[in-house]
Design an enzyme around this catalytic site. Structure first.
Site, PDB file in Angstrom:
ATOM      1  N   ASP A 232      -5.653  -3.803  -2.384  1.00 41.32           N
ATOM      2  CA  ASP A 232      -6.991  -4.182  -1.955  1.00 41.32           C
ATOM      3  C   ASP A 232      -7.252  -3.799  -0.498  1.00 41.32           C
ATOM      4  OD1 ASP A 232      -9.517  -5.788  -2.175  1.00 41.32           O
ATOM      5  OD2 ASP A 232      -8.474  -7.052  -0.712  1.00 41.32           O
ATOM      6  N   GLU A 285      -7.551   1.012  -2.989  1.00 40.62           N
ATOM      7  CA  GLU A 285      -8.983   0.848  -2.795  1.00 40.62           C
ATOM      8  C   GLU A 285      -9.263   1.247  -1.348  1.00 40.62           C
ATOM      9  OE1 GLU A 285     -12.616  -2.338  -2.491  1.00 40.62           O
ATOM     10  OE2 GLU A 285     -10.588  -2.817  -1.845  1.00 40.62           O
TER      11      GLU A 285
END
Length: 553
Positions: A232, A285
């Site tokens: 993330d 990401e």
């Protein structure tokens, strides 16, 4: 300590240098109480008797870049609830019985779980974890989670964990000020405090912090047999000035804005994971143009296996939200992504981030009346599944969820009683099946030699077409999208080889809720030059539709 038995609740109590008394959850506890309770639970190392050896061996075969990969992104707490029992969560075991067969039926190859490392606040969706080594007790015990993973592997589905090494919350029982000092985080708030999320940022320059996080990455892959990590908010880790104004950040030792310690950590994590656990994937990401995110570390890259293509997502959704009459002026939003499509190993994401914070649902972004909205959605999915890159779709998108995602509610499964919604679901099933069955649609996803433009400049008609190749250069697929509500007869597309081109998918098929305009199962190539090729296809392009054709050898 004497008298401590498995299942006992505990915390660490410490006296800070200033005399303050601290109560902290165990940073490496293997289990934790169900929030809002905060204690750790005494448990031995999670060494389970696994029955997935065949899966663990088979996943090592082949190059992930050349295998079909279609990811179902899922928030376990809101995929489905039990309304007759106070809207409670499903358990890991119930999810194994319901979610796994559902995903298998739709042909997805992986499930990506929004973070399930124990977290105190439901509204963070798991992105503010406290106990990084404990699967959340909201859905059951560690053994229950193992049952879920084994069920997935038995069904041939990989499990990817959304992993959060970029920041952590400031809850009193967490890692912040752990011993009364800034142990895990930077002391300087310009380096150690994330202004957007109100969270602490790890001090990656400390060997102990890097070791803690790398160990955690290996832990989930080795102790829980997970098949990958989606990391993330990588951009927030790479840039010292991420979301900060002038004077709110501290330059690195060269005066730049690159977080050198975070770069070292990410490289170390990827090198360690790939060396220790053959067959796993790591996915970043990362929303900027940072070079080499999915390149090997020995070439200067960060070492990830894949990277989310946020630019593709942004551009194409921007195009789809335009009324068809205006799309001719935004044709570049469809084609621009191919300028860099092979610079990284990309995943095309339609994730949870696109259906929250007032953005509505994916279906809600589509213009027109009911028929046109669904036709647009189907055409877009056909375009996406035919496009180079692996696929990721957030739950609900597979049947055209109408409302914006709400983490406190189940998906609106009753919508499947409507033919349009059922049709979208059937299309996703068939698109996944086509990508797996047609090598040209997956073998060279990350290789420019597997792609060739056929029609890139027909902005006037909002028609776009390309060719896909697999390892066998004679096994080709043709993808054609018509993003206007006008059917087009006799639209000629040049192709490099003669033969019969079977219509593998037509998003306008009646079975999906479309108008059933198509090519009667396929088209024979004619000796008529077009687009620089000696042969061509005369196609009927359905309104607001995508057609995928496979050359029969």
């Amino acid at each position: 300590m004497p008298g401590i038995e498995p299942g006992a609740r505990y915390k660490f109590e410490m006296i800070g240098a200033d005399g303050s008394r601290l109560e902290k959850a165990d940073p490496v506890a293997f289990a934790a109480e169900k929030p809002p309770a905060q204690a750790s639970i005494m448990a031995g190392p999670p060494d389970f008797a696994w029955n997935d050896s065949a899966w663990m061996t088979s996943r090592q075969e082949g190059d992930p870049r050349r295998k079909p990969m279609s990811v179902y992104e899922c928030h376990l707490g809101s995929w489905a609830r039990v309304p007759e029992e106070g809207n409670r969560f499903l358990t890991y075991r119930e999810l194994a019985d319901r979610l796994i067969p559902y995903v298998k039926d739709l042909g997805f190859t992986h499930i990506e779980l929004l973070p399930i490392t124990e977290f105190p606040f439901d509204g963070s969706w798991g992105y503010q974890p406290v106990s990084l080594f404990a699967p959340t007790s909201r859905f059951g015990t560690p053994a229950d989670f193992v049952h879920f993973v084994e069920a997935a592997h038995a069904a041939g589905i990989g499990i990817i964990l959304d992993w959060v090494p970029g920041h952590f919350p400031n809850d009193a029982h967490g890692l912040g000020l752990f011993d009364g000092t800034h142990l895990y985080e930077h002391a300087d708030p310009r380096q150690g405090y994330h202004q957007d999320w109100g969270t602490y940022i790890y001090n990656y320059g400390r060997a102990e912090v890097q070791a803690f996080l790398v160990a955690n990455a290996r832990f989930w892959l080795e102790r829980y047999h997970l098949d990958g990590l989606r990391v993330d908010a990588v951009a927030s880790m790479l840039y010292l000035d991420y979301s900060r104004k002038h004077g709110e950040w501290v330059p690195n030792r060269y005066g730049g804005n690159e977080n050198l310690e975070a770069i070292d950590f990410l490289r170390r994590m990827n090198e360690t994971v790939y060396a220790a656990d053959p067959g796993v994937v790591t996915i970043a990401e990362e929303s900027t143009s940072w070079p080499g995110v999915s390149h090997p570390t020995y070439t200067g890259g960060l070492g990830f296996g894949f990277k989310w293509n946020m630019g593709w997502m942004h551009d194409t959704l921007l195009f789809m939200q335009k009324e068809p009459v205006h799309r001719r002026y935004h044709h570049h939003n469809l084609t621009f992504g191919l300028l860099y499509a092979f610079s990284e190993n990309f995943v095309l994401p339609l994730s949870h981030d696109e259906v929250v914070h007032g953005k509505g649902s994916i279906l809600g972004k589509m213009p027109g009346d009911e028929w046109q909205r669904f036709a647009n959605l189907r055409a877009y999915y056909g375009f996406m599944w035919g496009h180079p890159g692996k696929k990721l779709l957030f739950m609900g998108g597979e049947f055209g969820q109408e409302r914006e995602w709400n983490h406190d509610r189940s998906l609106d499964w009753h919508l499947l009683e409507n033919g349009f919604h059922k049709g979208v679901q059937s299309l996703i099933r068939d698109l996944n099946g086509a990508v797996q069955a047609i090598p040209a649609l997956h073998e060279r996803d990350c290789d420019a030699s597997g792609f060739q433009w056929l029609v890139a400049d027909d902005a006037e008609n909002s028609v776009i077409a390309w060719l896909r190749r697999g390892e066998d250069p004679d096994r080709i697929a043709i993808v054609v999208s018509n993003f206007t509500p006008v059917p087009r007869e006799g639209y000629r597309i040049g192709v490099p080889l003669p033969g019969f081109y079977r219509e593998a998918v037509n998003t306008d098929a009646a079975a999906y809720g479309g108008s059933n305009v198509g090519n009667m199962g396929g088209v024979q190539a004619a000796e008529a030059e077009a687009h620089g090729h000696a042969h061509s296809l005369s196609l009927t392009l359905p309104p607001l539709g995508t057609v995928i054709l496979e050359r029969q050898s």
